[in-house]
Design a protein around this motif. Structure first.
Motif, PDB file in Angstrom:
ATOM      1  N   GLY A 457      -0.932  -8.441  -7.610  1.00 37.49           N
ATOM      2  CA  GLY A 457       0.033  -7.390  -7.907  1.00 37.49           C
ATOM      3  C   GLY A 457      -0.034  -6.231  -6.935  1.00 37.49           C
ATOM      4  N   GLY A 458      -0.811  -6.388  -5.866  1.00 35.38           N
ATOM      5  CA  GLY A 458      -0.953  -5.291  -4.908  1.00 35.38           C
ATOM      6  C   GLY A 458      -1.884  -4.221  -5.437  1.00 35.38           C
ATOM      7  N   VAL A 459      -1.935  -3.101  -4.761  1.00 35.72           N
ATOM      8  CA  VAL A 459      -2.845  -2.014  -5.137  1.00 35.72           C
ATOM      9  C   VAL A 459      -2.349  -1.306  -6.396  1.00 35.72           C
ATOM     10  CG1 VAL A 459      -3.807   0.212  -4.406  1.00 35.72           C
ATOM     11  CG2 VAL A 459      -3.598  -1.659  -2.749  1.00 35.72           C
ATOM     12  N   ALA A 460      -1.074  -0.970  -6.423  1.00 34.46           N
ATOM     13  CA  ALA A 460      -0.541  -0.116  -7.494  1.00 34.46           C
ATOM     14  C   ALA A 460      -0.309  -0.855  -8.806  1.00 34.46           C
ATOM     15  CB  ALA A 460       0.753   0.542  -7.022  1.00 34.46           C
ATOM     16  N   LEU A 461      -0.037  -2.160  -8.757  1.00 42.80           N
ATOM     17  CA  LEU A 461       0.372  -2.879  -9.964  1.00 42.80           C
ATOM     18  C   LEU A 461      -0.686  -3.877 -10.449  1.00 42.80           C
ATOM     19  CD1 LEU A 461       4.056  -3.592  -8.829  1.00 42.80           C
ATOM     20  CD2 LEU A 461       3.278  -1.749 -10.333  1.00 42.80           C
ATOM     21  N   PHE A 743       9.358   1.765  -8.089  1.00 42.82           N
ATOM     22  CA  PHE A 743       9.522   2.546  -6.850  1.00 42.82           C
ATOM     23  C   PHE A 743       8.660   3.814  -6.901  1.00 42.82           C
ATOM     24  CE2 PHE A 743      11.590   5.775  -4.244  1.00 42.82           C
ATOM     25  CZ  PHE A 743      11.920   5.093  -3.082  1.00 42.82           C
ATOM     26  N   SER A 744       8.704   4.510  -8.039  1.00 41.68           N
ATOM     27  CA  SER A 744       7.935   5.752  -8.195  1.00 41.68           C
ATOM     28  C   SER A 744       6.436   5.477  -8.160  1.00 41.68           C
ATOM     29  CB  SER A 744       8.306   6.445  -9.508  1.00 41.68           C
ATOM     30  OG  SER A 744       9.680   6.731  -9.534  1.00 41.68           O
ATOM     31  N   VAL A 745       6.012   4.403  -8.835  1.00 40.07           N
ATOM     32  CA  VAL A 745       4.577   4.048  -8.863  1.00 40.07           C
ATOM     33  C   VAL A 745       4.090   3.728  -7.451  1.00 40.07           C
ATOM     34  CG1 VAL A 745       2.919   2.321  -9.655  1.00 40.07           C
ATOM     35  CG2 VAL A 745       4.592   3.258 -11.258  1.00 40.07           C
ATOM     36  N   LEU A 746       4.882   2.911  -6.713  1.00 36.80           N
ATOM     37  CA  LEU A 746       4.486   2.557  -5.347  1.00 36.80           C
ATOM     38  C   LEU A 746       4.482   3.789  -4.443  1.00 36.80           C
ATOM     39  CD1 LEU A 746       6.424  -0.810  -4.773  1.00 36.80           C
ATOM     40  CD2 LEU A 746       4.003  -0.520  -5.277  1.00 36.80           C
ATOM     41  N   SER A 747       5.493   4.657  -4.609  1.00 42.90           N
ATOM     42  CA  SER A 747       5.582   5.864  -3.778  1.00 42.90           C
ATOM     43  C   SER A 747       4.362   6.757  -3.973  1.00 42.90           C
ATOM     44  CB  SER A 747       6.850   6.659  -4.105  1.00 42.90           C
ATOM     45  OG  SER A 747       7.991   5.886  -3.822  1.00 42.90           O
ATOM     46  N   GLU A 748       3.821   6.751  -5.206  1.00 42.89           N
ATOM     47  CA  GLU A 748       2.682   7.633  -5.490  1.00 42.89           C
ATOM     48  C   GLU A 748       1.343   6.980  -5.172  1.00 42.89           C
ATOM     49  OE1 GLU A 748       1.036  10.461  -9.129  1.00 42.89           O
ATOM     50  OE2 GLU A 748       2.970   9.450  -9.306  1.00 42.89           O
ATOM     51  N   GLU A 750       0.860   3.654  -3.663  1.00 38.23           N
ATOM     52  CA  GLU A 750       0.780   2.630  -2.606  1.00 38.23           C
ATOM     53  C   GLU A 750       1.805   2.947  -1.530  1.00 38.23           C
ATOM     54  OE1 GLU A 750       1.050  -2.236  -2.300  1.00 38.23           O
ATOM     55  OE2 GLU A 750       0.747  -1.342  -4.274  1.00 38.23           O
ATOM     56  N   LYS A 751       1.579   4.063  -0.870  1.00 37.67           N
ATOM     57  CA  LYS A 751       2.561   4.578   0.104  1.00 37.67           C
ATOM     58  C   LYS A 751       2.813   3.623   1.267  1.00 37.67           C
ATOM     59  CE  LYS A 751       2.287   9.558  -0.740  1.00 37.67           C
ATOM     60  NZ  LYS A 751       1.558   9.544  -1.993  1.00 37.67           N
ATOM     61  N   SER A 753       3.224   0.467   1.038  1.00 38.61           N
ATOM     62  CA  SER A 753       3.839  -0.755   0.520  1.00 38.61           C
ATOM     63  C   SER A 753       4.884  -1.287   1.504  1.00 38.61           C
ATOM     64  CB  SER A 753       4.511  -0.473  -0.828  1.00 38.61           C
ATOM     65  OG  SER A 753       5.439  -1.485  -1.143  1.00 38.61           O
ATOM     66  N   LEU A 754       4.804  -2.585   1.793  1.00 38.29           N
ATOM     67  CA  LEU A 754       5.767  -3.199   2.720  1.00 38.29           C
ATOM     68  C   LEU A 754       7.176  -3.206   2.123  1.00 38.29           C
ATOM     69  CD1 LEU A 754       3.845  -6.304   4.150  1.00 38.29           C
ATOM     70  CD2 LEU A 754       4.041  -4.012   5.102  1.00 38.29           C
ATOM     71  N   LEU A 755       7.265  -3.307   0.792  1.00 41.18           N
ATOM     72  CA  LEU A 755       8.593  -3.335   0.163  1.00 41.18           C
ATOM     73  C   LEU A 755       9.243  -1.953   0.190  1.00 41.18           C
ATOM     74  CD1 LEU A 755       8.008  -5.743  -2.862  1.00 41.18           C
ATOM     75  CD2 LEU A 755       8.854  -6.261  -0.569  1.00 41.18           C
ATOM     76  N   LEU A 756       8.435  -0.899   0.062  1.00 41.43           N
ATOM     77  CA  LEU A 756       8.965   0.460   0.223  1.00 41.43           C
ATOM     78  C   LEU A 756       9.477   0.656   1.641  1.00 41.43           C
ATOM     79  CD1 LEU A 756       6.590   3.064  -1.499  1.00 41.43           C
ATOM     80  CD2 LEU A 756       8.845   2.327  -2.230  1.00 41.43           C
ATOM     81  N   ARG A 757       8.662   0.241   2.591  1.00 40.39           N
ATOM     82  CA  ARG A 757       9.043   0.370   4.016  1.00 40.39           C
ATOM     83  C   ARG A 757      10.344  -0.370   4.284  1.00 40.39           C
ATOM     84  NH1 ARG A 757       4.910  -2.193   8.187  1.00 40.39           N
ATOM     85  NH2 ARG A 757       6.417  -3.858   8.544  1.00 40.39           N
ATOM     86  N   GLN A 758      10.465  -1.551   3.694  1.00 36.53           N
ATOM     87  CA  GLN A 758      11.681  -2.347   3.877  1.00 36.53           C
ATOM     88  C   GLN A 758      12.896  -1.646   3.276  1.00 36.53           C
ATOM     89  OE1 GLN A 758      11.407  -6.435   2.517  1.00 36.53           O
ATOM     90  NE2 GLN A 758      13.629  -6.621   2.427  1.00 36.53           N
TER      91      GLN A 758
END
Length: 831
Positions: A457-461, A743-748, A750-751, A753-758
């Motif tokens: 689930g990555g770092v944040a999830l 989105f908010s969880v990753l932004s806080e 897991e900055k 995150s490849l999906l955020l960057r995408q």
């Protein structure tokens, strides 16, 4: 082996002769490359036999392999995998292939696999694999999600991708790249890599070499491009209004000219009337049968939101020449066997040269025949686009389709697809993925991030079990949970549309689908149009909209999201060159009839303001009772104008505190304020500079909010958000809130995150067209900027002004208001 001496060629050659036909040189060239096990891209005009260049090559190859008993051999396993972008196209291709196979007396079977294929038919295909399988990208990935899928592709000789230009530059194209990489990877394990070839089939595209490179990348071979040295004659006729409105506005003129297409329909065998949006296609269908009731029953409607059986009936009736006309959208852009169509009418600008040529090619869809297409403008200024299209086609200026890079959401979905099937070994799949064009730059670090994402689930999830989908067992990544596997299979694909509700009559008969956002605004008793019928809303129950037939004359035409296409860069450039001609012409007639009939409009524009040449940018300051307007005309398309308007507003606001409302169309944009706008010769070049562009863009628009909306699609494709089981009613806004939360969880947390960057990258590349914006600013900065102060609205700014009023007024009130404005402006001109 030399083609002409081969047994396969002799048999195909004789069959063609029996039909009074002979192969084109480009077809024979393709056949030679196919029997030599080479790969590449076939490019030819629509209607010149691109399909047969590859399909007949597969038959020749097989006959050469079994010359003595090619027509007796059965159950030969899969020989040709034909990837098609559209279901309707798949059916057409399959029918054409079956006719040929039957004529040659061969025992090959043609299977079709897409979302409409029944479970029993799929099981039959598994038990008795057809020699040819016509399949969509999504269904191909569903095949890869099955256990022991490698056995299905054993013996496969050719992978053909039809209409590759339609898939390139989209995530569906990336799906095709990944599927090819897996099939080739499976063959490498069996040491049979030299037995398989990959062929793309493409009509109109500007970057052929790049398109070929993307397609054959996984083979690690150069590949060939086969161009047909054939000229397809295209006759373009503009439908001209009896009187040119000097103050035009979008959408207004089109339906006024509907009576002018009735004679064209009547004198033609069969006509396709292309409309850019589904909502307008409903209105045009109603207009035609109202103006010419004698055509009722001979005119049909076809778009993607209509019930499948109705669309199939329309396609069959078109094929059998039972219809005089079909009003359609892009749903009939492609196809191989609509012989009766001899005329095409394009309503409104197609916004791109390639799209226009593709649609023109639907008529005269046979070698040697002329394509006849009529251009019907929806407002006066679109006639300039008609002239620009003619010039672009003469000069062969065709748009390129840029391939997508590093789509991590598609890759996450793909890895889960493989894990649902036989599982995968990470190192092996990483090497395969690296061979594709899309992921050639992927790093080891990014790959490990993706593996961690699907397993932990990555770092944040990582605290939530639902994101831990894949388990590792003896070095193999697998989805072992049956519920997770089933959920994944249900949502394989990259087309993320708005939430759709089924529309049904009270007796349960299915009519089509409508978007949730539209229907949720209506009250019971409201009447709307779908599939050419007026329907009264009774209630919404679960995923169904229950309706009854209505005889009401007043009806609401649905609108679907994403219907408006922006002007392409190529067509924009040709449009600016048209204004060169207008500005330079002092006396005499224009060579282009469209420019000639627009003379009164040009004269008024010149009198009130100016007409910019290709190297000039026109800016108009106009004061009205609404406030202070700045109109800017880059002619770069609505997406670029939206970003440029926000950028300009931000930069002006750094000079003085000021707020703007923004409106735009494909020709220009408007900034409206309640105070004078400080934009003049002293600062105009600085305001359009490319200095600090990226930083200023991020400040000028709410890029976080835009990225959040873009992330919704990425989250759905990447499997972070589940859309619900079939029949479940999961509202689009719930999807948005789920993805917004992630989105908010990753932004806080897991900055990186490849999906955020995408998500941010897709906003810049697709919504803002950042590269095109930069090029436009560069052009403007190095050219001449003209600032004018007209005393009233001009012909150029009027359609932008109308667009800014649409949101606040009903269509009736808008029309009344515009009529008053036009009358007032004409009165002022006469003073």
């Amino acid at each position: 082996m030399q083609l002409q001496k081969s047994e396969g060629y002799k048999i195909i050659h004789e069959w063609l002769l029996s039909k009074g036909l002979s192969a084109f040189p480009f077809q024979e060239k393709t056949w030679q490359h196919i029997i030599n096990h080479q790969s590449g891209l076939v490019n030819a005009p629509t209607g010149f036999g691109k399909t047969y260049a590859v399909f007949l090559g597969a038959l020749i190859q097989f006959i050469n392999q079994y010359p003595a008993d090619y027509n007796k051999r059965k159950n030969n396993k899969l020989q040709l995998l034909w990837i098609s972008p559209l279901r309707a196209l798949a059916k057409d291709v399959g029918r054409a292939m079956e006719e040929t196979i039957e004529a040659l007396g061969m025992n090959w079977k043609v299977g079709i696999r897409n979302g409409d294929t029944t479970v029993s038919e799929r099981q039959k295909q598994q038990r008795n694999i057809p020699e040819i399988l016509v399949i969509t990208p999504e269904s191909l990935h569903l095949l890869l999600a099955q256990k022991n899928n490698a056995a299905f592709f054993t013996g496969l000789k050719i992978i053909a991708v039809d209409e590759w230009h339609e898939l390139l530059g989209s995530k569906r194209g990336v799906q095709v790249e990944l599927a090819i990489s897996r099939i080739i990877g499976q063959r490498k394990i069996l040491n049979e890599i030299n037995d398989i070839s990959v062929w793309g089939i493409s009509a109109t595209i500007g970057n052929l070499t790049e398109a070929k490179d993307v397609l054959v990348s996984s083979l690690n071979k150069e590949g060939v491009i086969i161009r047909a040295a054939l000229n397809k004659r295209t006759e373009i006729s503009s439908i001209l209004p009896d009187e040119i409105e000097k103050y035009p506005w979008a959408g207004h003129l089109g339906l006024k000219l509907a009576d002018k297409i009735i004679p064209i329909i009547k004198q033609s065998n069969t006509t396709l009337v292309f409309i850019n949006t589904r909502g307008m296609s409903e209105r045009w269908y109603q207009a035609i049968v109202t103006i010419a009731p004698e055509l009722s029953g001979l005119v049909a409607l076809h778009h993607g939101s209509m019930e499948h059986e109705i669309r199939t009936w329309v396609e069959e009736s078109l094929h059998k020449q039972k219809l005089k006309a079909v009003v359609c959208t892009a749903s009939l852009d492609l196809g191989v066997d609509f012989r009766p169509v001899d005329t095409v009418i394009q309503v409104g600008s197609p916004k791109g040269v390639a799209r226009f040529l593709q649609r023109a090619g639907r008529s005269g869809h046979q070698p040697g025949e002329t394509s006849n297409i009529y251009f019907l403008p929806t407002h006066s200024l679109e006639l300039i686009e008609a002239a620009a299209l003619k010039t672009a086609i003469k000069k062969n200026v065709i748009e390129s389709r840029q391939p997508m890079l590093l789509c991590f959401d598609v890759l996450i979905q793909y890895l889960c697809t493989l894990a649902t099937g036989d599982g995968f070994i990470a190192e092996q799949i990483f090497n395969e993925v690296k061979q594709t064009y899309c992921y050639k730059e992927i790093t080891e670090e990014e790959w490990q991030y993706l593996l961690h994402n699907i397993t932990q689930g990555g770092v944040a999830l990582q605290q939530y079990d639902e994101f831990k989908k894949v388990e590792i067992e003896n070095g193999i990544y697998k989805i072992k949970n049956r519920a997770i596997a089933m959920r994944h299979r249900l949502h394989i694909g990259t087309i993320v549309s708005e939430a759709m509700l089924k529309v049904k009559l009270m007796n349960g008969r299915y009519i089509g689908v409508i978007e949730e956002w539209f229907i949720s605004r209506l009250e019971p008793g409201a009447v709307f149009t779908l599939s050419g019928r007026n329907l009264e809303l009774i209630t919404i129950k679960d995923m169904d909209v229950i309706v009854k037939q209505s005889s009401s004359k007043k009806t609401i035409v649905p609108s679907w999201q994403g219907g408006r296409m922006p002007l392409s860069a190529n067509l924009g450039a040709m449009l600016r060159k048209m204004f060169d001609k207008v500005a330079e012409k002092k006396t005499g007639k224009f060579e282009e009839i469209e420019l000639e009939v627009l003379k009164p409009l040009f004269q008024l524009q010149q009198q009130l303001s100016a007409i910019p040449q290709a190297n000039e940018l026109l800016i108009e300051h106009i004061e009205t009772k609404d406030g202070f307007h700045v109109f800017v005309y880059p002619f770069e398309g609505r997406l670029v104008h939206e970003a440029m308007a926000a950028l300009l507003a931000y930069r002006i606001a750094t000079i003085i505190p000021i707020t703007f409302s923004i409106a735009m169309n494909d020709y220009g944009f408007e900034l409206l304020s309640d105070k004078p706008v400080p934009l003049d010769d002293s600062n105009v070049y600085e305001l359009f500079s490319i200095d600090n562009l990226l930083a200023d863009i991020q400040q000028s628009v709410n890029s976080v909010e835009m990225a959040k909306r873009k992330f919704r699609d990425i989250a759905v494709i990447g499997g972070l958000v589940f859309q619900g089981y079939p029949g479940e009613y999961k509202k689009a806004r719930h999807l948005q809130s789920s993805s917004s939360l992630i989105f908010s969880v990753l932004s806080e947390y897991e900055k990186d995150s490849l999906l955020l960057r995408q998500a941010y990258q897709e906003v810049f590349d697709q919504q803002m067209e950042e590269v095109r914006l930069r090029n436009a600013l560069q052009r403007i900065s190095s050219g001449k900027i003209i600032v004018r102060f007209p005393g009233q609205l001009t012909p150029f700014c009027f359609p932008i002004k109308v667009d800014s009023m649409r949101e606040n007024l009903t269509s009736e009130k808008l029309e009344e208001r515009i009529l008053r404005m036009q009358q007032q402006l004409e009165k002022e001109n006469r003073k």
